[in-house]
Design a protein around this motif. Structure first.
Motif, PDB file in Angstrom:
ATOM      1  N   PRO A 115       0.831  -1.218   0.000  1.00 19.88           N
ATOM      2  CA  PRO A 115       0.000   0.000   0.000  1.00 19.88           C
ATOM      3  C   PRO A 115       0.858   1.259   0.000  1.00 19.88           C
ATOM      4  N   LYS A 116       0.289   2.346  -0.525  1.00 22.66           N
ATOM      5  CA  LYS A 116       1.034   3.608  -0.609  1.00 22.66           C
ATOM      6  C   LYS A 116       0.669   4.495   0.587  1.00 22.66           C
ATOM      7  N   LYS A 117       1.706   5.056   1.198  1.00 23.76           N
ATOM      8  CA  LYS A 117       1.490   6.053   2.262  1.00 23.76           C
ATOM      9  C   LYS A 117       1.332   7.403   1.570  1.00 23.76           C
ATOM     10  N   LEU A 118       0.122   7.870   1.480  1.00 24.38           N
ATOM     11  CA  LEU A 118      -0.152   9.052   0.670  1.00 24.38           C
ATOM     12  C   LEU A 118       0.577  10.301   1.178  1.00 24.38           C
ATOM     13  N   ALA A 119       0.579  10.492   2.512  1.00 25.71           N
ATOM     14  CA  ALA A 119       1.164  11.729   3.067  1.00 25.71           C
ATOM     15  C   ALA A 119       2.625  11.884   2.648  1.00 25.71           C
ATOM     16  N   GLN A 120       3.332  10.762   2.631  1.00 29.91           N
ATOM     17  CA  GLN A 120       4.750  10.799   2.313  1.00 29.91           C
ATOM     18  C   GLN A 120       4.960  11.296   0.872  1.00 29.91           C
ATOM     19  N   LEU A 121       4.171  10.747  -0.048  1.00 29.53           N
ATOM     20  CA  LEU A 121       4.328  11.129  -1.452  1.00 29.53           C
ATOM     21  C   LEU A 121       3.895  12.576  -1.679  1.00 29.53           C
ATOM     22  N   LEU A 122       2.837  12.988  -0.980  1.00 33.23           N
ATOM     23  CA  LEU A 122       2.371  14.377  -1.124  1.00 33.23           C
ATOM     24  C   LEU A 122       3.432  15.339  -0.588  1.00 33.23           C
ATOM     25  N   ASN A 123       4.080  14.929   0.476  1.00 31.74           N
ATOM     26  CA  ASN A 123       5.114  15.772   1.070  1.00 31.74           C
ATOM     27  C   ASN A 123       6.296  15.946   0.134  1.00 31.74           C
ATOM     28  N   VAL A 124       6.692  14.850  -0.521  1.00 30.64           N
ATOM     29  CA  VAL A 124       7.796  14.932  -1.489  1.00 30.64           C
ATOM     30  C   VAL A 124       7.402  15.884  -2.621  1.00 30.64           C
ATOM     31  N   CYS A 125       6.153  15.774  -3.050  1.00 28.72           N
ATOM     32  CA  CYS A 125       5.674  16.616  -4.150  1.00 28.72           C
ATOM     33  C   CYS A 125       5.763  18.098  -3.766  1.00 28.72           C
ATOM     34  N   THR A 126       5.237  18.449  -2.589  1.00 31.27           N
ATOM     35  CA  THR A 126       5.241  19.868  -2.204  1.00 31.27           C
ATOM     36  C   THR A 126       6.676  20.355  -1.943  1.00 31.27           C
TER      37      THR A 126
END
Ligand code: HEM
Length: 514
Positions: free
Chosen positions: A165-176
């Motif tokens: 499963p993907k940890k969404l917060a982590q990927l969103l944080n990298v994006c921002t």
């Protein structure tokens, strides 16, 4: 004298001195109502693990203008739109600076960052520089392609099929963080740009979350200065360690940048180059910037600008997963405007009325900074017939205001329709004019990154809702999704969202991302 008798003697002397001074300096008008303080610690025991929630409950008992005594510090809490507007609009000039806070002091290289600088020339200078280079309409338009490209990278990372499963917060944080990196430093800070993992990104996110936790602590050392050297909650020790980690991260960035600027033929138009060069041109208002001031500036932007936008998007997707009917309506709207053959772009956003309402409803129920960022009263003043003492710390409980049953119908229900024509607040806006919903604060010290934050949250949420259907990890059903909050200066989810995204657009859209 033993350490424990020294503490007891310190406490006893502080209480006697404080009572005497309070008696002598008692105001003609009463203080706002509030629960009776305990000796020395005052109302600290009333706050509990979720201060924004406890203060909301206290406001229901004592009224929307609440007085608390935390240690020796007077604290006033605004918990309704009208009280907030008294502080942030009518008496704005009196509440333009931030109160002292030892964790902020250490993290910000001695109050050198934009958030903690007192209202004055240097604050104005940094605000001006960041407005021009980062947040003006022109700067935001110039960097639109950067936001788009990083959201494409995010989509690519999510579309990559995997049983984990993907940890969404982590990927969103990298994006921002990468958007900010490219805009401020001219380069990404994490990953290779293909959505691949970068262990430094995990480290960075954990540093940001820890800083928000430390900044959110009501530290007895700040509230009873005589106790400062005992560091009873261990906040200072943790802050110093965290500061070292942040400093290493920022020093590497600044040094690498300087080395790049020195190379023959190199051309740097980014903000960091401007800040570094500005040390050679004395600014007419704020003076030259030192290395520490530059690092403090970057630190603020990376901390204030990443977690706020990424956690709001995470809450938005969580709400959409819990309400498949609302997700379906968002997808229907975006399909009708964008189709299924390409990703959303920022230029589509003005036509996505329902999506905008979803974002507002997310900011209402899950404001990223539930108690905003504190302000301090420069002088004593009178509000609603109550005396607000000089030096009082002002907390605006934006979380409670946006759930006020006198202002909102069924305030705990996630209902974007309330912001649409025919709804209860069709024209309400989150940009600091409608005090019922002020996730970015209001007035001269309103969030400087508001327009960028809004664009990021809208673009990320629209893209994720359009490009994927969502399943929760571990077979959790949507109605069982844990929506508990974890308190800090920013409002995290107690349980990070763990998901399996299911691509729903034409397959060539995802192929084109690699
Ligand atoms: C969802 C996004 C965001 C939210 C909800 C948010 C919220 C806030 C709030 C409530 C304040 C305090 C305002 C006040 O005292 O009235 C603030 C201040 C600030 N924010 Fe944001 N923020 C967001 C995004 C950003 C971004 C993207 C950046 C920068 C890249 C940023 C940088 C700052 C700075 C530098 C301040 C201090 C301003 C000052 O004291 O003059 N924020 N923000």
């Amino acid at each position: 004298m033993t350490p424990s008798s020294l503490i007891l003697a310190t406490i006893a002397i502080s209480v006697i001195l404080y009572s005497l001074l309070s008696y002598l300096a008692r105001p003609a008008r009463p203080l706002p109502p509030g629960p009776k303080p305990w000796p020395l610690v005052g109302n600290l025991p009333h706050l509990g693990p979720m201060p924004h929630q406890s203060m909301a409950a206290l406001a229901r008992a004592y009224g929307p203008l609440l007085h608390l005594r935390l240690g020796l510090v007077d604290v006033v809490v605004a918990s309704s739109a009208s009280v907030a507007s008294q502080f942030l609009k009518t008496h704005e000039a009196n509440f333009l600076s931030r109160p002292p806070h030892s964790a902020a002091k250490h993290l910000s290289y001695n109050y050198q960052d934009l958030v903690s600088l007192p209202y004055g020339p240097r604050w104005r200078m940094l605000r001006k520089i960041s407005s021009i280079h980062l947040f003006s309409g022109k700067a935001l338009d110039d960097y639109r392609h950067v936001r788009h490209e990083e959201v494409v990278v995010l989509t690519h990372a999510l579309a990559h099929v995997s049983s984990t499963p993907k940890k969404l917060a982590q990927l969103l944080n990298v994006c921002t963080a990468n958007v900010l990196g490219r805009v401020m430093l001219g380069k990404r800070v994490f990953g290779d740009g293909n959505g691949g993992g970068d262990p430094r990104a995990d480290e960075f996110k954990s540093m940001v979350v820890e800083s928000m936790e430390l900044l959110g602590v009501f530290n007895i050392s700040d509230l009873v200065p005589a106790l400062q050297r005992f560091d009873l909650q261990g906040v200072m020790a943790k802050t110093k360690t965290l500061h070292k980690r942040f400093d290493a991260f920022l020093t590497a960035i600044v040094e690498e940048h300087k080395a790049g600027m020195g190379k023959a033929g190199s051309k740097h138009n980014d903000l960091l180059s401007t800040l570094i060069s500005s040390r050679d041109i004395a600014d007419e208002e704020g003076g030259k910037l030192t290395d520490d001031q530059i690092k403090a500036f970057l630190l603020t932007m990376f901390t204030a600008g990443t977690d706020t936008s990424s956690s709001t998007t995470e809450w938005a997707i969580a709400e959409l997963i819990r309400r498949p009917d609302i997700l379906a309506r968002v997808q229907e709207e975006i399909d009708s405007v964008v189709g299924r053959d390409r990703l959303v772009t920022e230029l589509d956003l003005p036509r996505l009325t329902y999506l905008q309402a979803v974002i507002k409803e997310t900011f209402r129920l899950h404001p990223p900074t539930p108690l905003s960022i504190p302000r301090v009263g420069a002088e004593g003043c009178e509000i609603n017939g109550y005396h607000i003492p000089k030096g009082a710390k002002l907390l605006v409980n934006v979380w409670a205001i946006a759930r006020d049953p006198d202002a909102w119908a069924e305030p705990l229900v996630f209902r974007p329709e309330r912001f649409l024509p025919g709804g209860e607040k069709p024209n309400a806006d989150v940009r600091g004019n409608d005090f019922e919903i002020i996730p970015f604060g209001a007035g001269r010290r309103i969030c400087i990154g508001m327009s960028m934050g809004l664009r990021m949250v809208q673009l990320m949420t629209a893209t994720l809702a359009h490009a994927f259907d969502w399943e929760l990890a571990g077979g959790v059903s949507p109605e069982k999704l844990n929506m508990d909050e974890a308190y800090g200066l920013t409002l995290q989810r107690a349980e990070p969202l763990s998901v399996h995204p299911k691509p729903r657009l034409a397959s060539h859209v995802y192929k084109a991302l690699s």
